[in-house]
Design a protein around this motif. Structure first.
Motif, PDB file in Angstrom:
ATOM      1  N   ARG A   1       0.838  -1.245  -0.179  1.00 21.88           N
ATOM      2  CA  ARG A   1      -0.052   0.081  -0.118  1.00 21.88           C
ATOM      3  C   ARG A   1       0.903   1.251   0.019  1.00 21.88           C
ATOM      4  O   ARG A   1       0.583   2.241  -0.614  1.00 21.88           O
ATOM      5  N   VAL A   2       2.010   1.325   0.731  1.00 20.10           N
ATOM      6  CA  VAL A   2       2.605   2.404   1.095  1.00 20.10           C
ATOM      7  C   VAL A   2       4.162   2.401   1.206  1.00 20.10           C
ATOM      8  O   VAL A   2       4.864   3.512   1.175  1.00 20.10           O
ATOM      9  N   GLY A   3       4.540   1.362   0.819  1.00 15.11           N
ATOM     10  CA  GLY A   3       6.047   1.029   0.817  1.00 15.11           C
ATOM     11  C   GLY A   3       6.823   0.427  -0.271  1.00 15.11           C
ATOM     12  O   GLY A   3       6.759   1.351  -1.282  1.00 15.11           O
ATOM     13  N   CYS A   4       7.367  -0.564  -0.259  1.00 10.93           N
ATOM     14  CA  CYS A   4       7.950  -1.115  -1.484  1.00 10.93           C
ATOM     15  C   CYS A   4       7.379  -1.104  -2.677  1.00 10.93           C
ATOM     16  O   CYS A   4       8.131  -0.547  -3.794  1.00 10.93           O
ATOM     17  N   MET A   5       6.183  -1.391  -3.005  1.00  8.20           N
ATOM     18  CA  MET A   5       5.548  -1.180  -4.558  1.00  8.20           C
ATOM     19  C   MET A   5       5.340  -0.004  -4.988  1.00  8.20           C
ATOM     20  O   MET A   5       5.788   0.344  -6.085  1.00  8.20           O
ATOM     21  N   PRO A   6       4.659   1.026  -4.142  1.00 11.66           N
ATOM     22  CA  PRO A   6       4.424   2.327  -4.819  1.00 11.66           C
ATOM     23  C   PRO A   6       5.669   2.882  -5.073  1.00 11.66           C
ATOM     24  O   PRO A   6       5.971   3.807  -6.070  1.00 11.66           O
ATOM     25  N   SER A   7       6.622   2.815  -4.106  1.00  7.48           N
ATOM     26  CA  SER A   7       7.911   3.668  -4.295  1.00  7.48           C
ATOM     27  C   SER A   7       8.608   3.086  -5.719  1.00  7.48           C
ATOM     28  O   SER A   7       9.346   3.874  -6.206  1.00  7.48           O
TER      29      SER A   7
ATOM     30  N   LEU B   1       7.627  20.101  11.803  1.00  2.63           N
ATOM     31  CA  LEU B   1       6.805  19.860  10.539  1.00  2.63           C
ATOM     32  C   LEU B   1       5.472  19.809  10.642  1.00  2.63           C
ATOM     33  O   LEU B   1       4.405  19.738   9.935  1.00  2.63           O
ATOM     34  N   ARG B   2       4.939  19.584  12.033  1.00  5.74           N
ATOM     35  CA  ARG B   2       3.542  19.391  12.535  1.00  5.74           C
ATOM     36  C   ARG B   2       2.467  20.218  12.066  1.00  5.74           C
ATOM     37  O   ARG B   2       1.186  19.982  12.192  1.00  5.74           O
ATOM     38  N   GLY B   3       3.018  21.582  12.082  1.00  2.47           N
ATOM     39  CA  GLY B   3       1.853  22.561  11.848  1.00  2.47           C
ATOM     40  C   GLY B   3       1.730  22.916  10.415  1.00  2.47           C
ATOM     41  O   GLY B   3       1.038  23.770  10.126  1.00  2.47           O
ATOM     42  N   LEU B   4       2.111  22.298   9.747  1.00  2.00           N
ATOM     43  CA  LEU B   4       2.493  22.568   7.933  1.00  2.00           C
ATOM     44  C   LEU B   4       1.033  21.928   7.153  1.00  2.00           C
ATOM     45  O   LEU B   4       0.960  22.542   6.088  1.00  2.00           O
ATOM     46  N   GLY B   5       0.184  21.436   7.820  1.00  2.00           N
ATOM     47  CA  GLY B   5      -1.088  20.876   7.160  1.00  2.00           C
ATOM     48  C   GLY B   5      -0.874  19.969   5.933  1.00  2.00           C
ATOM     49  O   GLY B   5       0.004  19.151   6.035  1.00  2.00           O
ATOM     50  N   ASP B   6      -1.435  20.426   5.026  1.00  2.00           N
ATOM     51  CA  ASP B   6      -1.468  19.740   3.663  1.00  2.00           C
ATOM     52  C   ASP B   6      -0.147  19.912   3.005  1.00  2.00           C
ATOM     53  O   ASP B   6       0.153  19.092   2.124  1.00  2.00           O
TER      54      ASP B   6
ATOM     55  N   ASP C   1       3.219   7.599   3.716  1.00  2.00           N
ATOM     56  CA  ASP C   1       1.665   7.144   3.623  1.00  2.00           C
ATOM     57  C   ASP C   1       0.861   7.905   2.690  1.00  2.00           C
ATOM     58  O   ASP C   1      -0.071   7.392   2.092  1.00  2.00           O
ATOM     59  N   THR C   2       1.351   9.308   2.562  1.00  2.00           N
ATOM     60  CA  THR C   2       0.499  10.113   1.755  1.00  2.00           C
ATOM     61  C   THR C   2       1.038  10.539   0.293  1.00  2.00           C
ATOM     62  O   THR C   2       0.425  10.961  -0.323  1.00  2.00           O
ATOM     63  N   VAL C   3       2.250  10.599   0.328  1.00  2.00           N
ATOM     64  CA  VAL C   3       3.171  10.957  -0.777  1.00  2.00           C
ATOM     65  C   VAL C   3       2.557  10.371  -2.176  1.00  2.00           C
ATOM     66  O   VAL C   3       2.467  11.180  -3.270  1.00  2.00           O
ATOM     67  N   PHE C   4       2.124   9.202  -2.098  1.00  2.00           N
ATOM     68  CA  PHE C   4       1.742   8.579  -3.405  1.00  2.00           C
ATOM     69  C   PHE C   4       0.443   8.741  -3.712  1.00  2.00           C
ATOM     70  O   PHE C   4      -0.053   8.480  -4.874  1.00  2.00           O
TER      71      PHE C   4
ATOM     72  N   LEU D   1       8.148  16.545   2.379  1.00  2.00           N
ATOM     73  CA  LEU D   1       8.182  15.006   2.730  1.00  2.00           C
ATOM     74  C   LEU D   1       8.920  14.652   3.997  1.00  2.00           C
ATOM     75  O   LEU D   1      10.036  14.743   3.885  1.00  2.00           O
ATOM     76  N   SER D   2       8.071  14.091   4.823  1.00  2.00           N
ATOM     77  CA  SER D   2       8.881  13.828   6.115  1.00  2.00           C
ATOM     78  C   SER D   2       9.068  12.024   6.041  1.00  2.00           C
ATOM     79  O   SER D   2       8.294  11.126   5.830  1.00  2.00           O
TER      80      SER D   2
END
Length: 462
Positions: free
Chosen positions: A45-51, A151-156, A162-165, A264-265
């Motif tokens: 979902r968010v690791g090996c394959m989408p990257s 970075l926690r106050g940067l919103g979107d 988990d979200t970059v893809f 990107l964190s």
């Protein structure tokens, strides 16, 4: 309130959890699989394959731009960011669907959906209305991306692994906080797809490399495609129109500020242990909430509970999660039946990074103070690498005073294959001489590994 009982309760339906459930069932235990969602495994979902899908798109663009090396002209290379990200998600969803199909094949009576927490050492609450009594349990809850406090106050504007893809299109610019395996893979891919990328890391190693000469070589090569801020410290981050403004100090103490469209964190993935109620069970927890457990049996001290996969943070890679899940499942079944536990020796470490050049770390980590022999090679003049135009990087290997291979790091072409040869040799207890004596075909990149072994042998014989 509904109640049920089982021999083994497995919390988490990722790679480790599914392996644990199947192993417990195969050992004759009545197991229950508990998943809070979304499922599909971190890898798919968010690791090996989408990257790797993103890396593949980037490689196609890079190869087209550099085809002139071979006398092949490719005019007008353009990047359709919408199409790139659409394919990443479409193929990712296929991989996830295959995993979910496997989960769906498990009888519904053996699956529970909801948040699990321990009420005591023999009882779980699942959601608000269900209780599960168990003889033993396996924690296989995986991990989640860490977002550093600035970075926690940067919103979107801030993304995680988990979200970059989910980005609909490529950003104009990207700051990547963390130059480890995941961060540098995404950073290089985005750079090759036309994104202006800057990488920030408090250390000086990239792609998980620790051997000094390879660290330096990797930094020089990556710096050709992106801006590196190594040895830097993030001071502040503020949301601004069009993105985020970051302020940091460089290694020399200089203070800098710049605006990026996205951040990107990629600062690690700590285990998902919050909310499990581990303090209620009698486990010994460290300051981060990690229970004390045996690294071979995976049994936690103080209760019939085992912990496997990314949840224990020992080796957060898929093949280890699968193996650990199997061990935990079999041992959970053994606990439920009152049998003895298996305690297999750990496999040699194996980690890879799918940048170009690729990176790999195998076996014992590099230790400058260890009593060992170190040898290696550079790919600059390696025959097959020059033919392919990928002659960059090198290999470093280390062995004990008897010549037995201990470990190595690589940064170069085909390291995903060379690393497998090395890890198998280490696992078999081979000396450098014994491995060098095995056949290697010409002309292949594997001859580069042979050169590194020859250098190691020569240094050992001095």
């Amino acid at each position: 309130m509904t109640h049920q009982s089982c021999d083994v309760a497995v919390i988490g339906a990722g790679t480790a959890g599914l392996a644990a459930f199947r192993a417990a069932e195969a050992a004759g235990a009545h197991a229950v699989l508990i998943e809070r969602g979304p499922g599909g495994t971190t890898c798919a979902r968010v690791g090996c394959m989408p990257s790797k899908l993103l890396v593949a798109a980037a490689a196609a663009a890079h190869d087209a731009r550099h085809a002139s090396l071979f006398g092949v002209a490719v005019a007008g290379v353009s990047i359709d960011g919408l199409a790139v990200m659409a394919r990443v998600r479409a193929e990712r969803d296929r991989f996830v669907a295959a995993v979910l199909d496997g989960v769906d094949a498990i009888p519904k009576a053996k699956r529970l959906a909801g948040e699990a927490r321990f009420l005591d050492a023999r009882t779980l609450a699942v959601g608000e209305g269900h209780r599960v009594a168990f003889r033993s349990a396996v924690i296989a809850t995986g991990s989640s991306p860490r977002v550093p406090k600035p970075l926690r106050g940067l919103g979107d504007a801030v993304l995680t692994t988990d979200t970059v893809f989910e980005l609909p299109d490529l950003a104009e610019s990207l700051a990547v906080v963390g130059g480890g395996p995941v961060g540098i893979e995404i950073a290089q891919a985005m750079a090759r797809l036309g994104v202006a990328v800057s990488v920030f890391d408090t250390g000086f190693g990239l792609a998980g490399l620790s051997e000094p000469s390879l660290q330096q070589r990797a930094a020089a090569i990556f710096a050709e495609e992106m801006t590196l801020h190594l040895g830097s410290e993030l001071v502040a981050a503020e949301p601004v129109a069009g993105g985020a403004e970051l302020t940091w100090t460089e290694a020399d103490g200089a203070r800098r500020t710049q605006t990026f469209a996205r951040v990107l964190s990629a600062a690690g993935r700590p285990p998902n242990l919050q909310g499990l109620g581990l303090a209620e069970v009698g486990l010994r927890l460290d300051e981060s909430g990690m229970p004390d457990f045996d690294a071979r049996t995976l049994l936690c001290a103080g209760a019939p509970i085992l912990i496997a996969g990314d949840a224990n943070a020992v080796r957060p890679v898929l093949h280890e999660a699968s193996r650990q899940g199997g061990i935990a499942g079999r041992n959970a079944a053994a606990l439920a039946a009152g049998s003895s536990l298996e305690a297999p020796e750990p496999l040699p470490a194996l980690a890879m990074v799918f940048t170009h050049p690729q990176a790999a770390s195998v076996g014992a980590a590099f230790d400058a103070d260890a009593d060992c022999v170190v040898g290696g090679m550079r790919f600059d003049d390696q025959g097959r690498a020059r033919v392919e135009g990928v002659n960059r990087g090198g290999i470093r290997l280390w062995a004990d005073r008897s010549g037995r291979l201990l470990g190595g790091e690589m940064f170069g072409p085909s390291c995903e294959h060379l690393a497998h040869l090395l890890v198998h040799a280490i696992g078999d207890g081979l000396t450098a001489q014994a491995m060098r004596a095995r056949p290697i075909y010409h002309p292949t990149v594997e001859e580069g590994l042979a050169s590194a072994l020859s250098d190691l042998i020569q240094r050992h014989e001095r």
